[in-house]
Design a protein around this motif. Structure first.
Motif, PDB file in Angstrom:
ATOM      1  N   GLY A 196     -10.667   5.045   3.504  1.00 39.85           N
ATOM      2  CA  GLY A 196     -11.871   4.811   2.714  1.00 39.85           C
ATOM      3  C   GLY A 196     -12.157   3.359   2.389  1.00 39.85           C
ATOM      4  N   LEU A 197     -11.619   2.437   3.168  1.00 47.62           N
ATOM      5  CA  LEU A 197     -11.954   1.027   2.980  1.00 47.62           C
ATOM      6  C   LEU A 197     -13.385   0.770   3.463  1.00 47.62           C
ATOM      7  CD1 LEU A 197      -8.621  -0.587   4.239  1.00 47.62           C
ATOM      8  CD2 LEU A 197      -9.455  -0.545   1.879  1.00 47.62           C
ATOM      9  N   ARG A 245     -11.399   1.289   8.425  1.00 44.37           N
ATOM     10  CA  ARG A 245     -10.159   1.154   9.187  1.00 44.37           C
ATOM     11  C   ARG A 245      -9.197   2.308   8.899  1.00 44.37           C
ATOM     12  NH1 ARG A 245     -11.528  -4.296   8.725  1.00 44.37           N
ATOM     13  NH2 ARG A 245     -11.132  -5.473  10.646  1.00 44.37           N
ATOM     14  N   THR A 246      -8.575   2.793   9.963  1.00 43.95           N
ATOM     15  CA  THR A 246      -7.521   3.786   9.826  1.00 43.95           C
ATOM     16  C   THR A 246      -6.192   3.068   9.605  1.00 43.95           C
ATOM     17  OG1 THR A 246      -7.054   3.801  12.190  1.00 43.95           O
ATOM     18  CG2 THR A 246      -8.725   5.365  11.388  1.00 43.95           C
ATOM     19  N   LEU A 247      -5.165   3.833   9.293  1.00 48.03           N
ATOM     20  CA  LEU A 247      -3.844   3.241   9.102  1.00 48.03           C
ATOM     21  C   LEU A 247      -3.351   2.559  10.380  1.00 48.03           C
ATOM     22  CD1 LEU A 247      -2.255   6.131   7.017  1.00 48.03           C
ATOM     23  CD2 LEU A 247      -2.696   3.808   6.186  1.00 48.03           C
ATOM     24  N   THR A 257      -5.747   5.631  -4.343  1.00 46.07           N
ATOM     25  CA  THR A 257      -4.888   4.617  -4.961  1.00 46.07           C
ATOM     26  C   THR A 257      -4.529   3.528  -3.954  1.00 46.07           C
ATOM     27  OG1 THR A 257      -2.904   5.947  -4.482  1.00 46.07           O
ATOM     28  CG2 THR A 257      -3.925   6.226  -6.644  1.00 46.07           C
ATOM     29  N   ALA A 258      -4.377   3.895  -2.678  1.00 44.96           N
ATOM     30  CA  ALA A 258      -4.025   2.905  -1.656  1.00 44.96           C
ATOM     31  C   ALA A 258      -5.153   1.907  -1.434  1.00 44.96           C
ATOM     32  CB  ALA A 258      -3.673   3.607  -0.348  1.00 44.96           C
ATOM     33  N   ARG A 259      -6.380   2.411  -1.312  1.00 41.22           N
ATOM     34  CA  ARG A 259      -7.484   1.470  -1.063  1.00 41.22           C
ATOM     35  C   ARG A 259      -7.752   0.595  -2.286  1.00 41.22           C
ATOM     36  NH1 ARG A 259     -10.211   6.570  -0.698  1.00 41.22           N
ATOM     37  NH2 ARG A 259     -11.516   7.023  -2.518  1.00 41.22           N
ATOM     38  N   ARG A 260      -7.521   1.130  -3.490  1.00 42.84           N
ATOM     39  CA  ARG A 260      -7.696   0.316  -4.686  1.00 42.84           C
ATOM     40  C   ARG A 260      -6.627  -0.773  -4.741  1.00 42.84           C
ATOM     41  NH1 ARG A 260     -11.242  -1.920  -7.258  1.00 42.84           N
ATOM     42  NH2 ARG A 260     -12.411   0.049  -7.282  1.00 42.84           N
ATOM     43  N   LEU A 265     -15.026  -2.081  -4.009  1.00 40.80           N
ATOM     44  CA  LEU A 265     -13.909  -2.503  -3.177  1.00 40.80           C
ATOM     45  C   LEU A 265     -14.267  -3.762  -2.400  1.00 40.80           C
ATOM     46  CD1 LEU A 265     -12.959   0.962  -1.622  1.00 40.80           C
ATOM     47  CD2 LEU A 265     -11.791  -0.173  -3.524  1.00 40.80           C
ATOM     48  N   ILE A 266     -13.274  -4.576  -2.159  1.00 41.48           N
ATOM     49  CA  ILE A 266     -13.424  -5.717  -1.259  1.00 41.48           C
ATOM     50  C   ILE A 266     -12.273  -5.649  -0.266  1.00 41.48           C
ATOM     51  CG2 ILE A 266     -12.094  -7.323  -2.693  1.00 41.48           C
ATOM     52  CD1 ILE A 266     -15.247  -8.235  -0.658  1.00 41.48           C
ATOM     53  N   GLU A 267     -12.544  -5.994   0.967  1.00 40.63           N
ATOM     54  CA  GLU A 267     -11.529  -5.902   2.014  1.00 40.63           C
ATOM     55  C   GLU A 267     -11.532  -7.185   2.831  1.00 40.63           C
ATOM     56  OE1 GLU A 267     -10.585  -3.236   6.052  1.00 40.63           O
ATOM     57  OE2 GLU A 267     -12.324  -2.789   4.796  1.00 40.63           O
ATOM     58  N   ILE A 268     -10.356  -7.646   3.199  1.00 39.58           N
ATOM     59  CA  ILE A 268     -10.225  -8.790   4.093  1.00 39.58           C
ATOM     60  C   ILE A 268      -9.560  -8.300   5.377  1.00 39.58           C
ATOM     61  CG2 ILE A 268      -9.167 -11.053   4.453  1.00 39.58           C
ATOM     62  CD1 ILE A 268      -9.328 -11.508   1.457  1.00 39.58           C
TER      63      ILE A 268
END
Length: 534
Positions: A129-130, A134-136, A441-444, A466-469
Motif C-alpha cells: 500500500g505504498l 511496490r511489492t515486497l 503498520t509497515a507502510r507507516r 504517506l511519503i515514499e523514497i
C-alpha cells in the motif's frame, strides 16, 4: 523397456522401504492406477530413507529428553551498535568493499504464501500500500540494485564498472513457478537475470509416533515443509553453494521476505561481521516491550540458541539487569534494561566456509541437528484406501528446522550488532487492519523513516499522508542532498529525478483561492436550484 524399468524401480523401492520397516507405503498398490503408481514411485524415489529415519530418531529423542532446552540460559548482549558514530562508516566501507570485490551474496527466504494477508500468491508479490504500489519483492530487489550501484561507485568513484551481487531466492513447491514468472515479467527489477537463482525448499515425510511414514492417500506420502532451516540442505542440493564458491563469494547475507524495511545486503552489518572475522552474525533489535512475541538470542552451555517467545517463561521475559538502561535502550520506564533483549529478526550473516559446513550433508550440522517436533492433525488415507480423512486429534509428527538452529555450531565465532527498529524492521505478517505487523503498520513505518530522511537533509514533507523514497533514489537515507529547501507533497513517491513538489501559496492568494472555491460552490448550488425550478 519402460515397463521393465518401472518394474525394476518398484522392486528396488519395495526392498528399500521394507528394509526400513516402511513397507506399508505400498499397502494400496494393487488399487492404484498406472498414473498413481508412477506418481508414488517418483515420490518414494526422492526420499532419502537413511537421512529421514536418522532425523526422526534423533529429533524425537531430543524432544523427549528436553536436552535442547536443559540448562540455564544466559543473555546475549550485542557487541556494538549499528549507529556507533566512530565505527559505522568504517563498517560500511568494509561492506561496500566486499560487494565491490564480488565477495558478497544474498539469500532470500521467500517460500511462504500470503495466506494470512488474504492472498494465495507468494508473499513477496504482496503490495503493502505504498504510494508507488511496490511489492515486497520489488522493494527489496531495487534496494539490492541500488547497493550494487553504491558498491560500484565505491570501487571506481563512478558507476562505470557494474557490480553484481548474486541473489539466491528460496521458494517452495507452492510459490516456485509463480515467483520465477513474476521476476521474469518484471525484468528482475533491474538485477542481472544471470545472477538471480531460484531454488526450492525441501520437505519431510510426516510420521506416526512410532516412526511410520504416514500416507495422505493410497498413492501419496503425507509431507510437510522442513522449515526455513531447510535452507541449508536446499542450498547444497540445488548447487547454490557450489555456485557461490565458483563466483568467489566469501560473505553471505540472509533475510526473510516479510520485512519491508530490510536493508538487503546491509553493508554496515556485513562490514561489521567482516571486521570481526566471525563465522556467523546476527543483527538484532531490542524488544519493544518485555513480552513482545519475538524469539531472543541466548547462550546455553556456551552455545548460541534462540529461545522462542512461546518457550520463554514470563519471569525471564520480564527480567531486568540491575544497571540502569543506557541511552536509547527500550523497555518500560524505570528499572534496568531487559535481561533477554537481543530479538531475532532474521538478519543473518555467514562466512562462506561456515555456510558450506552447515549445508554439507556429510557434515556435523546435517548429521547431528535435531529438528523441532510438532504434533499435528495430519490428513491420512482411510483403511480401505478410498479417501483421505482428517483426524479430530493429533495423530502424527511434523519435523522442521529453523534457520537459527545452526548458530550453536559456530561456537564463540558469532557476532551480534544492535540495529534500530525504526530502520531495520517493518514486518508484514498479519492482515490489513490487524493492528500490528500488518501492511498498514509497515507502510507507516517506512513513510515515517523516509520523511525523517527528507527532513534530515533540509527538506519538508507537506501533508500528513504517506511519503515514499524509491530505493533507486536512496538506499538508506544517503544521496538526498537535493532535498534541501524543497517541499515534497505527501501521498507521493520520490522517484529517480521525478517527484511532486508542494508549492508555497501566499496567504492572500490562498484566501483568494478559497473565496473563489466558495463562489464556485455557491454558483453550483444556484445552478442546481434554477434547474429544479425549470
Amino acid at each position: 523397456r519402460a515397463g521393465t524399468s518401472s518394474m525394476s524401480s518398484e522392486e528396488s523401492l519395495r526392498a528399500a522401504f521394507a528394509a526400513a520397516d516402511q513397507s506399508h507405503v505400498f499397502a494400496h498398490w494393487d488399487a492404484c492406477s498406472a498414473e498413481e503408481r508412477a506418481s508414488l514411485l517418483a515420490q518414494l524415489s526422492r526420499i532419502d530413507l537413511a537421512s529421514v529415519k536418522s532425523v526422526f530418531s534423533r529429533s524425537m529423542a531430543d524432544h523427549a529428553s528436553g536436552s535442547s532446552t536443559k540448562g540455564a540460559i544466559e543473555p546475549v548482549r550485542a557487541d556494538d551498535d549499528a549507529s556507533n558514530p566512530e565505527m559505522a562508516e568504517a563498517w560500511k566501507e568494509a561492506g561496500l568493499r566486499a560487494a565491490a570485490n564480488g565477495e558478497l551474496a544474498v539469500v532470500l527466504l521467500a517460500g511462504g504464501q500470503g495466506t494470512r494477508l488474504g492472498s494465495s500468491k507468494p508473499k513477496g508479490m504482496y503490495d503493502i500500500g505504498l504510494p508507488s504500489g511496490r511489492t515486497l519483492f520489488r522493494l527489496q530487489c531495487e534496494r539490492l540494485a541500488r547497493l550494487q550501484r553504491d558498491a560500484a561507485r565505491h570501487s571506481t568513484g563512478k558507476e562505470a564498472s557494474p557490480i553484481t551481487i548474486p541473489l539466491y531466492v528460496m521458494t517452495s513447491p507452492f510459490t516456485h513457478a509463480e515467483t520465477e514468472a513474476y521476476f521474469e515479467s518484471n525484468g528482475y527489477f533491474g538485477l542481472d537475470a544471470k545472477a538471480v537463482t531460484f531454488f526450492q525448499q525441501g520437505d519431510l515425510p510426516c510420521f506416526s509416533e512410532a516412526g511410520a511414514i504416514l500416507m495422505k492417500s493410497r498413492s501419496e506420502v503425507a509431507t510437510a515443509p522442513d522449515g526455513n532451516g531447510g535452507v541449508y540442505k536446499a542450498l547444497h542440493a540445488s548447487g547454490c553453494v557450489a555456485d557461490m564458491k565458483r563466483r568467489g563469494v566469501k560473505h553471505v547475507y540472509a533475510y526473510c521476505v516479510d520485512n519491508a524495511a530490510v536493508k538487503v545486503g546491509d553493508p554496515v552489518f556485513v562490514g561489521f561481521c567482516v571486521s570481526k572475522a566471525c563465522d556467523a552474525g546476527a543483527k538484532v533489535i531490542q524488544k519493544a516491550y518485555p513480552t513482545e512475541p519475538v524469539g531472543v538470542f541466548t547462550r546455553r552451555d556456551g552455545k548460541v540458541h534462540v529461545v522462542e517467545y512461546s518457550e520463554m517463561p514470563e519471569s525471564l521475559a520480564t527480567a531486568r539487569l540491575e544497571e540502569p538502561k543506557k541511552a536509547g535502550e527500550t523497555g518500560d520506564p524505570g528499572g534496568g534494561a531487559l535481561k533477554f533483549d537481543a530479538a531475532n529478526i532474521v538478519l543473518h550473516y555467514y562466512s562462506i566456509s561456515f555456510l558450506e559446513s552447515c549445508c554439507d550433508p556429510e557434515g556435523p550440522v546435517q548429521r547431528q541437528l535435531a529438528y523441532h517436533v510438532a504434533r499435528k492433525k495430519i490428513p491420512v488415507v482411510s483403511d480401505d484406501g478410498k479417501q483421505t480423512v482428517t483426524p479430530i486429534t493429533p495423530n502424527g509428527v511434523k519435523l522442521e528446522a529453523f534457520i537459527f538452529d545452526v548458530y550453536e555450531y559456530a561456537g564463540d565465532s558469532v557476532a551480534f550488532l544492535n540495529g534500530v527498529r525504526a530502520e531495520d524492521f517493518a514486518p508484514v505478517k498479519n492482515a490489513e487492519g490487524a493492528g500490528k505487523d500488518s501492511p498498514c503498520t509497515a507502510r507507516r513505518l517506512l513513510s515515517d523513516l523516509h520523511r525523517s530522511w527528507i527532513e534530515k537533509n533540509g527538506g519538508e514533507v507537506v501533508g500528513d499522508g504517506l511519503i515514499e523514497i524509491a530505493p533507486a533514489v536512496s538506499y538508506a537515507g544517503g544521496g538526498l542532498e537535493f532535498a534541501k529547501g524543497r517541499r515534497f507533497a505527501a501521498g507521493e513517491s520520490v522517484e529517480e529525478d521525478v517527484w511532486v513538489e508542494a508549492r508555497r501559496v501566499p496567504a492572500k492568494s490562498a484566501e483568494k483561492r478559497r473565496e473563489t472555491e466558495r463562489e464556485e460552490i455557491r454558483g453550483d448550488e444556484d445552478g442546481a436550484k434554477r434547474a429544479k425550478t425549470k
